[in-house]
Design an enzyme around this catalytic site. Structure first.
Site, PDB file in Angstrom:
ATOM      1  N   HIS A 193      -5.678   1.830  -4.395  1.00  0.00           N
ATOM      2  CA  HIS A 193      -4.863   1.288  -3.312  1.00  0.00           C
ATOM      3  C   HIS A 193      -4.431  -0.136  -3.645  1.00  0.00           C
ATOM      4  O   HIS A 193      -4.998  -0.793  -4.539  1.00  0.00           O
ATOM      5  CB  HIS A 193      -5.617   1.335  -1.978  1.00  0.00           C
ATOM      6  N   CYS A 210       0.811  -1.225   0.000  1.00  0.00           N
ATOM      7  CA  CYS A 210       0.000   0.000   0.000  1.00  0.00           C
ATOM      8  C   CYS A 210       0.843   1.274   0.000  1.00  0.00           C
ATOM      9  O   CYS A 210       0.632   2.178  -0.812  1.00  0.00           O
ATOM     10  CB  CYS A 210      -0.997  -0.012   1.150  1.00  0.00           C
ATOM     11  N   HIS A 223      -2.870   1.399   6.888  1.00  0.00           N
ATOM     12  CA  HIS A 223      -3.193   1.258   5.464  1.00  0.00           C
ATOM     13  C   HIS A 223      -3.359   2.645   4.859  1.00  0.00           C
ATOM     14  O   HIS A 223      -3.811   3.589   5.521  1.00  0.00           O
ATOM     15  CB  HIS A 223      -4.476   0.444   5.270  1.00  0.00           C
TER      16      HIS A 223
END
Length: 331
Positions: A306, A246, A294
């Site tokens: 993402h 990520c 994240h």
């Protein structure tokens, strides 16, 4: 001060640049035939990029001017705060002289002044003026240092007052032009989304136009890069070009736009500027969960790109589908 004075010498050049830029942008919207030629999204994106490259330096100059104006207003306020007590001392001295004159009148010590005015005799008037002059000189001697200091501050404040006035005028003109710039780019963006229509997606990974908001600048560049990586695999601790995790995806996307991020979500949170949801724009980072473990790259319209996890490839997703913990702006 040299930097500030440089600004005041070239407002006309800035205005000419803005007028020429806006004229070109209007020409692109009104003359090139977008409305009836059905341009492709790529054609419109090219126009946005070209126009953004023309106006971005002007917007950056506007940003610089706003900073300089605020700095000079701070200097102006500081000098005003320093002058205020000095002015009060000077006013008090004059008040004392005036009060003396009033007392002389009320006690009748200037009654001969009426006689002087009617008889023409100047003796009493001269005596009273001599007393007032002596008192005034005494008061002036007492506040001599105050007067000198006030004169020094006044000399410093004068040019800053003039500069603030000129910069405020320039800033107002640039702000008005920037509003027009944003409106023209929005028109192009609306045309772009219309050109994409409802069939622009590529299945579940890219269900809508990506970037959804396309307004030019480094944020849009980073968003375009992230969109181009849709479909690539998630691999932990990688940052492209073939696989990503990520924070590796956001790092890679912004690197292509000319900016450096560190490969760790918390570091990226620490290194970016906090923004509100209402002010989100393409390229901003969206962080999730209380520990920010994240991150996704915002592409507009409530969408992000993402790298979710090893079982799913890079893809678009609505940001509200996970618990948001903050927003960050890189540039």
């Amino acid at each position: 001060m040299e930097t500030h004075l440089r600004w005041t010498r070239r407002p006309s050049r800035l205005v000419r640049l803005l007028v020429a830029t806006l004229g070109g942008l209007s020409l692109a919207v009104g003359v090139t035939g977008y409305a009836h030629a059905d341009p492709s999204p790529g054609d419109i994106e090219k126009q946005i990029d070209e126009k953004w490259n023309q106006i971005e330096p002007v917007i950056e100059q506007h940003n610089q001017l706003k900073i300089e104006l605020n700095n000079n207003k701070t200097k102006q306020k500081k000098l005003e705060d320093q002058i205020a007590p000095l002015r009060a001392q000077v006013d008090a001295a004059f008040d004392r002289v005036s009060a003396f004159a009033v007392r002389q009148y009320k006690t009748g010590n200037v009654s001969k002044l009426d006689a002087m005015l009617t008889t023409g005799s100047p003796d009493t008037f001269i005596d009273q003026m001599t007393m007032l002059n002596m008192l005034a000189k005494d008061e002036q001697e007492k506040i001599k240092d105050v007067l000198a200091t006030k004169k020094e501050y006044d000399a410093q404040k004068g040019p800053i007052d003039d500069l603030v006035a000129k910069e405020a005028e320039q800033e107002a003109a640039l702000a008005q032009q920037e509003t027009s710039i944003n409106a023209d780019i929005k028109n192009l963006q609306d045309m772009r989304l219309k050109a994409y229509g409802s069939g622009a997606g590529t299945g579940n990974l890219r269900p809508v136009a990506c970037p959804y908001d396309y307004t030019g600048g480094p944020g849009t560049t980073a968003a375009k890069v992230a969109c181009s990586e849709i479909g690539k695999k998630y691999v932990w601790a990688t940052e492209g070009p073939n696989t990503f995790d990520c924070s590796g995806l956001t790092l890679y996307s912004w690197k292509q736009a000319g900016y450096t991020l560190r490969h760790y979500t918390q570091w990226q949170f620490d290194d970016t500027q906090r923004v509100s949801r209402a002010n989100l724009k393409a390229g901003d980072l969206v962080f999730f969960y209380p520990d920010h473990h994240h991150v996704g790259l915002y592409v507009g319209g409530g969408w992000m790109v993402h790298a979710p996890n090893p079982s799913q490839p890079v893809q678009m997703k609505k940001i509200d589908e996970e618990p948001i913990s903050g927003y960050g702006r890189v540039a």
